[in-house]
Design a protein around this motif. Structure first.
Motif, mmCIF file in Angstrom:
data_model
loop_
_atom_site.group_PDB
_atom_site.id
_atom_site.type_symbol
_atom_site.label_atom_id
_atom_site.label_comp_id
_atom_site.label_asym_id
_atom_site.label_seq_id
_atom_site.Cartn_x
_atom_site.Cartn_y
_atom_site.Cartn_z
ATOM 1 N N GLU A 156 0.824 -1.210 0.000
ATOM 2 C CA GLU A 156 0.000 0.000 0.000
ATOM 3 C C GLU A 156 0.860 1.262 0.000
ATOM 4 O OE1 GLU A 156 -3.570 2.062 2.660
ATOM 5 O OE2 GLU A 156 -3.029 -0.042 2.982
ATOM 6 N N LEU A 157 1.863 1.295 0.879
ATOM 7 C CA LEU A 157 2.783 2.428 0.911
ATOM 8 C C LEU A 157 3.555 2.538 -0.399
ATOM 9 C CD1 LEU A 157 4.354 2.465 4.506
ATOM 10 C CD2 LEU A 157 2.921 4.226 3.452
ATOM 11 N N HIS A 158 3.933 1.389 -0.947
ATOM 12 C CA HIS A 158 4.667 1.362 -2.215
ATOM 13 C C HIS A 158 3.842 2.015 -3.314
ATOM 14 C CE1 HIS A 158 5.927 -0.490 -6.081
ATOM 15 N NE2 HIS A 158 7.143 -0.352 -5.564
ATOM 16 N N GLU A 159 2.566 1.690 -3.373
ATOM 17 C CA GLU A 159 1.690 2.230 -4.411
ATOM 18 C C GLU A 159 1.488 3.733 -4.244
ATOM 19 O OE1 GLU A 159 -0.520 2.350 -7.782
ATOM 20 O OE2 GLU A 159 0.683 0.683 -7.000
ATOM 21 N N SER A 160 1.278 4.187 -3.005
ATOM 22 C CA SER A 160 1.051 5.617 -2.766
ATOM 23 C C SER A 160 2.283 6.441 -3.114
ATOM 24 C CB SER A 160 0.645 5.861 -1.312
ATOM 25 O OG SER A 160 1.693 5.519 -0.426
ATOM 26 N N LEU A 161 3.465 5.909 -2.791
ATOM 27 C CA LEU A 161 4.706 6.609 -3.120
ATOM 28 C C LEU A 161 4.933 6.621 -4.623
ATOM 29 C CD1 LEU A 161 7.270 8.062 -2.345
ATOM 30 C CD2 LEU A 161 8.356 5.836 -1.909
ATOM 31 N N LEU A 162 4.633 5.514 -5.275
ATOM 32 C CA LEU A 162 4.815 5.409 -6.724
ATOM 33 C C LEU A 162 3.944 6.427 -7.459
ATOM 34 C CD1 LEU A 162 6.590 3.609 -8.498
ATOM 35 C CD2 LEU A 162 4.648 2.085 -8.799
ATOM 36 N N VAL A 163 2.730 6.604 -6.988
ATOM 37 C CA VAL A 163 1.823 7.586 -7.601
ATOM 38 C C VAL A 163 2.402 8.995 -7.467
ATOM 39 C CG1 VAL A 163 -0.430 8.697 -7.375
ATOM 40 C CG2 VAL A 163 -0.255 6.206 -7.303
ATOM 41 N N VAL A 165 5.558 9.880 -6.993
ATOM 42 C CA VAL A 165 6.777 9.999 -7.802
ATOM 43 C C VAL A 165 6.425 10.194 -9.274
ATOM 44 C CG1 VAL A 165 8.831 8.769 -8.629
ATOM 45 C CG2 VAL A 165 8.226 8.700 -6.203
ATOM 46 N N GLN A 166 5.414 9.485 -9.753
ATOM 47 C CA GLN A 166 5.005 9.619 -11.145
ATOM 48 C C GLN A 166 4.484 11.020 -11.437
ATOM 49 O OE1 GLN A 166 5.507 7.154 -13.580
ATOM 50 N NE2 GLN A 166 5.147 9.021 -14.768
ATOM 51 N N LEU A 167 3.741 11.596 -10.491
ATOM 52 C CA LEU A 167 3.274 12.965 -10.644
ATOM 53 C C LEU A 167 4.452 13.931 -10.763
ATOM 54 C CD1 LEU A 167 0.333 13.193 -8.056
ATOM 55 C CD2 LEU A 167 0.147 13.368 -10.538
ATOM 56 N N TYR A 168 5.459 13.695 -9.953
ATOM 57 C CA TYR A 168 6.643 14.553 -9.972
ATOM 58 C C TYR A 168 7.399 14.401 -11.292
ATOM 59 C CZ TYR A 168 11.123 16.609 -8.790
ATOM 60 O OH TYR A 168 12.263 17.375 -8.809
ATOM 61 N N VAL A 169 7.578 13.153 -11.736
ATOM 62 C CA VAL A 169 8.285 12.897 -12.994
ATOM 63 C C VAL A 169 7.554 13.555 -14.165
ATOM 64 C CG1 VAL A 169 8.956 11.101 -14.647
ATOM 65 C CG2 VAL A 169 9.387 10.770 -12.207
ATOM 66 N N ASN A 170 6.236 13.482 -14.167
ATOM 67 C CA ASN A 170 5.448 14.129 -15.223
ATOM 68 C C ASN A 170 5.681 15.643 -15.214
ATOM 69 O OD1 ASN A 170 4.398 11.646 -15.932
ATOM 70 N ND2 ASN A 170 2.467 11.936 -14.827
ATOM 71 N N HIS A 171 5.766 16.199 -14.011
ATOM 72 C CA HIS A 171 5.987 17.643 -13.892
ATOM 73 C C HIS A 171 7.398 18.009 -14.362
ATOM 74 C CE1 HIS A 171 5.008 21.648 -12.503
ATOM 75 N NE2 HIS A 171 6.136 21.690 -11.807
ATOM 76 N N VAL A 172 8.359 17.143 -14.088
ATOM 77 C CA VAL A 172 9.731 17.374 -14.559
ATOM 78 C C VAL A 172 9.751 17.464 -16.084
ATOM 79 C CG1 VAL A 172 12.041 16.346 -14.799
ATOM 80 C CG2 VAL A 172 10.889 16.326 -12.574
ATOM 81 N N GLY A 173 9.001 16.572 -16.748
ATOM 82 C CA GLY A 173 8.924 16.606 -18.202
ATOM 83 C C GLY A 173 8.331 17.907 -18.705
ATOM 84 N N LYS A 174 7.293 18.384 -18.024
ATOM 85 C CA LYS A 174 6.659 19.647 -18.409
ATOM 86 C C LYS A 174 7.622 20.818 -18.233
ATOM 87 C CE LYS A 174 2.716 22.653 -17.331
ATOM 88 N NZ LYS A 174 3.596 23.836 -17.177
ATOM 89 N N VAL A 175 8.348 20.830 -17.108
ATOM 90 C CA VAL A 175 9.306 21.909 -16.848
ATOM 91 C C VAL A 175 10.428 21.893 -17.876
ATOM 92 C CG1 VAL A 175 11.040 22.754 -15.219
ATOM 93 C CG2 VAL A 175 8.790 22.091 -14.392
ATOM 94 N N SER A 176 10.885 20.703 -18.255
ATOM 95 C CA SER A 176 11.940 20.585 -19.270
ATOM 96 C C SER A 176 11.481 21.183 -20.594
ATOM 97 C CB SER A 176 12.329 19.117 -19.467
ATOM 98 O OG SER A 176 12.852 18.569 -18.275
#
Length: 201
Positions: A156-163, A165-176
């Protein structure tokens, strides 16, 4: 070092004081904890637990106190967590993970990523991930290690953290993409250097 021994002793006294008072159902005295905070910030090169790092900051005394408290099974006080958040939140994540406090580790990671996305508080003031801002520090190796640990211990913790992190990675792509766009805009409005040189001659 002698200073570290003093800090370990004070941390142990705080834990013992809490245990005795809990068993005797007495009100908690903040005297010893207050001294521990003062000595930790002083030996860490800080005048107080502010939201900014100061010249001469030394993280080692803070780590000594934190390891002593966590090894005794005692949670870190808010002022100590705050010092990590403004200096090295990833060290706090690793400390929590090494003491099997995985929910606390995940909470710090999520809060840190939220702050970089513009929604969290308690970290370096004004620091966020944006095309026009200074680069930010994210310890991907620490996040990866935590995800691997959670995968085999807490789905459960793994899934919540993964979500998160994915939001952050998506934002990194947008900022790039935003940075590339700003760079193209700058180059398109930049004067022709060759023309300027010949004109001056």
């Amino acid at each position: 070092r002698r200073v570290h021994g003093v800090l370990r002793g004070m941390a142990s006294s705080c834990v013992l004081e809490n245990t005795i008072e809990a068993n005797m159902t007495m009100s908690h005295s903040i005297g010893t904890w207050s001294l521990l905070e003062q000595y930790t910030t002083m030996f860490g090169g800080l005048s107080s637990c502010t939201d900014k790092l100061e010249l001469g900051f030394n993280r080692l005394p803070i780590n000594v106190v934190s390891r002593s408290l966590l090894s005794a099974g005692h949670p870190l006080p808010e002022w100590l967590q705050r010092l990590y958040k403004i200096s090295d939140p990833w060290m706090l994540v690793r400390l929590y993970a090494s003491h099997s406090m995985l929910d606390h580790a995940v909470s710090v990671v999520c809060s840190r990523l939220d702050s970089l996305l513009g929604g969290g508080e308690g970290f370096q003031h004004g620091e966020r991930l944006h095309a026009t801002e200074q680069p930010v520090c994210v310890s991907y190796s620490t996040i990866d290690e935590l995800l691997k640990l959670l995968e085999s211990t807490d789905k459960e913790l793994h899934e919540s953290l993964l979500v998160k992190v994915q939001l952050y990675v998506n934002h990194v792509g947008k900022v790039s993409n935003d940075m590339l766009h700003l760079k193209k805009q700058y180059q398109s409005h930049r004067p022709n250097d060759t023309h300027r040189v010949f004109k001056e001659v």
